[in-house]
Design a protein around this motif. Structure first.
Motif, PDB file in Angstrom:
ATOM      1  N   SER A  40       3.431 -31.148  76.784  1.00  0.00           N
ATOM      2  CA  SER A  40       3.902 -31.372  75.418  1.00  0.00           C
ATOM      3  C   SER A  40       3.901 -32.852  75.027  1.00  0.00           C
ATOM      4  O   SER A  40       4.119 -33.191  73.870  1.00  0.00           O
ATOM      5  CB  SER A  40       5.326 -30.838  75.259  1.00  0.00           C
ATOM      6  OG  SER A  40       6.225 -31.629  76.014  1.00  0.00           O
ATOM      7  N   GLY A  41       3.662 -33.732  75.998  1.00  0.00           N
ATOM      8  CA  GLY A  41       3.734 -35.165  75.727  1.00  0.00           C
ATOM      9  C   GLY A  41       5.118 -35.735  75.959  1.00  0.00           C
ATOM     10  O   GLY A  41       5.451 -36.806  75.456  1.00  0.00           O
ATOM     11  N   THR A  72       5.174 -39.273  77.792  1.00  0.00           N
ATOM     12  CA  THR A  72       4.667 -40.310  76.888  1.00  0.00           C
ATOM     13  C   THR A  72       5.706 -40.635  75.813  1.00  0.00           C
ATOM     14  O   THR A  72       5.953 -41.800  75.488  1.00  0.00           O
ATOM     15  CB  THR A  72       3.358 -39.854  76.220  1.00  0.00           C
ATOM     16  OG1 THR A  72       2.383 -39.598  77.235  1.00  0.00           O
ATOM     17  CG2 THR A  72       2.832 -40.916  75.265  1.00  0.00           C
ATOM     18  N   SER A 124       4.441 -29.571  71.072  1.00  0.00           N
ATOM     19  CA  SER A 124       3.333 -30.352  70.540  1.00  0.00           C
ATOM     20  C   SER A 124       2.529 -29.526  69.545  1.00  0.00           C
ATOM     21  O   SER A 124       2.547 -28.286  69.579  1.00  0.00           O
ATOM     22  CB  SER A 124       2.417 -30.828  71.671  1.00  0.00           C
ATOM     23  OG  SER A 124       1.699 -29.740  72.225  1.00  0.00           O
ATOM     24  N   THR A 154      -0.480 -29.064  69.617  1.00  0.00           N
ATOM     25  CA  THR A 154      -1.541 -28.361  70.336  1.00  0.00           C
ATOM     26  C   THR A 154      -1.068 -27.035  70.927  1.00  0.00           C
ATOM     27  O   THR A 154      -1.880 -26.240  71.409  1.00  0.00           O
ATOM     28  CB  THR A 154      -2.093 -29.241  71.474  1.00  0.00           C
ATOM     29  OG1 THR A 154      -1.022 -29.610  72.352  1.00  0.00           O
ATOM     30  CG2 THR A 154      -2.731 -30.500  70.914  1.00  0.00           C
ATOM     31  N   THR A 172       5.594 -33.078  68.626  1.00  0.00           N
ATOM     32  CA  THR A 172       4.867 -34.241  69.136  1.00  0.00           C
ATOM     33  C   THR A 172       3.362 -34.142  68.895  1.00  0.00           C
ATOM     34  O   THR A 172       2.847 -33.112  68.460  1.00  0.00           O
ATOM     35  CB  THR A 172       5.111 -34.387  70.650  1.00  0.00           C
ATOM     36  OG1 THR A 172       4.604 -33.207  71.321  1.00  0.00           O
ATOM     37  CG2 THR A 172       6.595 -34.532  70.952  1.00  0.00           C
ATOM     38  N   LYS A 173       2.683 -35.253  69.214  1.00  0.00           N
ATOM     39  CA  LYS A 173       1.220 -35.365  69.119  1.00  0.00           C
ATOM     40  C   LYS A 173       0.720 -35.115  67.702  1.00  0.00           C
ATOM     41  O   LYS A 173      -0.325 -34.491  67.490  1.00  0.00           O
ATOM     42  CB  LYS A 173       0.541 -34.395  70.096  1.00  0.00           C
ATOM     43  CG  LYS A 173       0.897 -34.636  71.554  1.00  0.00           C
ATOM     44  CD  LYS A 173       0.089 -33.739  72.479  1.00  0.00           C
ATOM     45  CE  LYS A 173       0.469 -33.960  73.937  1.00  0.00           C
ATOM     46  NZ  LYS A 173      -0.346 -33.119  74.857  1.00  0.00           N
ATOM     47  N   ASN A 174       1.460 -35.630  66.728  1.00  0.00           N
ATOM     48  CA  ASN A 174       1.097 -35.376  65.334  1.00  0.00           C
ATOM     49  C   ASN A 174      -0.259 -35.982  64.967  1.00  0.00           C
ATOM     50  O   ASN A 174      -0.883 -35.567  63.980  1.00  0.00           O
ATOM     51  CB  ASN A 174       2.174 -35.919  64.394  1.00  0.00           C
ATOM     52  CG  ASN A 174       2.070 -35.338  62.994  1.00  0.00           C
ATOM     53  OD1 ASN A 174       2.007 -34.128  62.826  1.00  0.00           O
ATOM     54  ND2 ASN A 174       2.037 -36.208  61.990  1.00  0.00           N
ATOM     55  N   GLU A 175      -0.741 -36.936  65.770  1.00  0.00           N
ATOM     56  CA  GLU A 175      -2.053 -37.527  65.499  1.00  0.00           C
ATOM     57  C   GLU A 175      -3.183 -36.503  65.677  1.00  0.00           C
ATOM     58  O   GLU A 175      -4.308 -36.716  65.206  1.00  0.00           O
ATOM     59  CB  GLU A 175      -2.291 -38.744  66.404  1.00  0.00           C
ATOM     60  CG  GLU A 175      -2.624 -38.446  67.857  1.00  0.00           C
ATOM     61  CD  GLU A 175      -1.412 -38.165  68.727  1.00  0.00           C
ATOM     62  OE1 GLU A 175      -1.578 -38.039  69.959  1.00  0.00           O
ATOM     63  OE2 GLU A 175      -0.286 -38.077  68.183  1.00  0.00           O
ATOM     64  N   LEU A 176      -2.868 -35.389  66.349  1.00  0.00           N
ATOM     65  CA  LEU A 176      -3.877 -34.349  66.581  1.00  0.00           C
ATOM     66  C   LEU A 176      -3.729 -33.159  65.634  1.00  0.00           C
ATOM     67  O   LEU A 176      -4.481 -32.191  65.733  1.00  0.00           O
ATOM     68  CB  LEU A 176      -3.775 -33.834  68.026  1.00  0.00           C
ATOM     69  CG  LEU A 176      -3.968 -34.872  69.139  1.00  0.00           C
ATOM     70  CD1 LEU A 176      -3.723 -34.224  70.496  1.00  0.00           C
ATOM     71  CD2 LEU A 176      -5.367 -35.479  69.073  1.00  0.00           C
ATOM     72  N   SER A 179       4.467 -39.055  66.414  1.00  0.00           N
ATOM     73  CA  SER A 179       3.397 -39.334  67.367  1.00  0.00           C
ATOM     74  C   SER A 179       3.800 -40.534  68.209  1.00  0.00           C
ATOM     75  O   SER A 179       3.962 -41.638  67.675  1.00  0.00           O
ATOM     76  CB  SER A 179       2.076 -39.625  66.631  1.00  0.00           C
ATOM     77  OG  SER A 179       1.126 -40.174  67.531  1.00  0.00           O
ATOM     78  N   LYS A 224       1.909 -41.841  70.339  1.00  0.00           N
ATOM     79  CA  LYS A 224       0.696 -42.642  70.491  1.00  0.00           C
ATOM     80  C   LYS A 224       0.529 -43.633  69.349  1.00  0.00           C
ATOM     81  O   LYS A 224       0.242 -44.816  69.572  1.00  0.00           O
ATOM     82  CB  LYS A 224      -0.524 -41.723  70.575  1.00  0.00           C
ATOM     83  CG  LYS A 224      -1.830 -42.477  70.806  1.00  0.00           C
ATOM     84  CD  LYS A 224      -2.994 -41.517  70.994  1.00  0.00           C
ATOM     85  CE  LYS A 224      -4.286 -42.274  71.261  1.00  0.00           C
ATOM     86  NZ  LYS A 224      -5.437 -41.342  71.478  1.00  0.00           N
TER      87      LYS A 224
END
Length: 226
Positions: free
Chosen positions: A44-45, A48, A143, A145, A167-171, A199, A201
């Motif tokens: 899930s990130g 990070t 995430s 994803t 999370t990982k909203n950039e994707l 995100s 990242k």
């Protein structure tokens, strides 16, 4: 072992965990440290996200982290890059952290020297829901994803948490993540639950989340003084 015996053993384990968790909560309160635990599925990130959290909070606050994993110390080694004190808890065959594990890991740490303590649980959306770790705040991460229906598949973990973090909203665009559907899924399981969409990242959404944590710490300190 009979099914009745299994149920009784589980009840005893959970009861002892609750006793230890209450002792931890009093210990944390006495030291003035705000404790945040993180639960999620693998991938899930979470690590990070925690590394970014520790790095961004450090200029203003004293932070540290405990990291649970079945076998490796990989996550702890990654978090060390944040320059915060980090300790690994290896659980072996257990798919969750227990309060006694946290208590043991903290024996040589001075909690009075911390503002925030973060506890990263083992990647699992089932077992951790039953175990109180004495934390002030439990975050459940999902995430973009993983799909929008994660809360519907694992309602117990969302009900045991205080805040949801997407999370990982950039994707999100790449995986065609439907934010409205995800939001509705979370709210259907836990109406009114606070949600952060961010995100680690790119840093998107991190300021709002960190401001939220800072406000909770300030509130705790204000209550302690009164």
């Amino acid at each position: 072992m009979s099914e009745a015996r299994l149920v009784e053993v589980r009840r005893n384990v959970l009861k002892q965990n609750d006793v230890t968790a209450r002792a931890l909560r009093e210990q944390f309160r006495g030291a003035g440290v705000f404790v945040v635990s993180l639960v999620s599925s693998p991938g899930s990130g979470k690590t990070t996200f925690l590394e970014k959290t520790l790095t961004l909070l450090q200029p203003r606050y004293r932070v540290a982290a405990l990291v649970g994993d079945l076998a490796t110390e990989n996550d702890a080694m990654r978090l060390v890059r944040s320059k915060a004190p980090v300790k690994q808890i290896t659980t072996g065959t257990l798919c969750h952290l227990e309060a006694a594990m946290v208590q043991t890991a903290l024996q040589d740490w001075d909690l009075n020297q911390l503002d925030f303590l973060f506890i990263e649980n083992v990647g699992n959306l089932v077992c951790p829901s039953s175990y109180d770790l004495g934390e002030n705040l439990r975050l459940v991460l999902m995430s973009v994803t993983e799909g929008e229906d994660k809360p519907l598949k694992y309602p117990t973990i969302f009900n045991s948490a205080d805040v949801a973090v997407v999370t990982k909203n950039e994707l999100a665009a790449a995986v065609e993540f439907d934010w409205e559907t995800a939001h509705a899924s979370i709210q259907s399981v836990r109406p009114g639950m606070k949600i952060f969409r961010l995100s680690a990242k790119t840093g998107e959404g991190m300021d709002e989340y960190l401001t939220f944590l800072s406000a909770l710490l300030a509130e705790q300190k204000a209550l302690a003084h009164t």
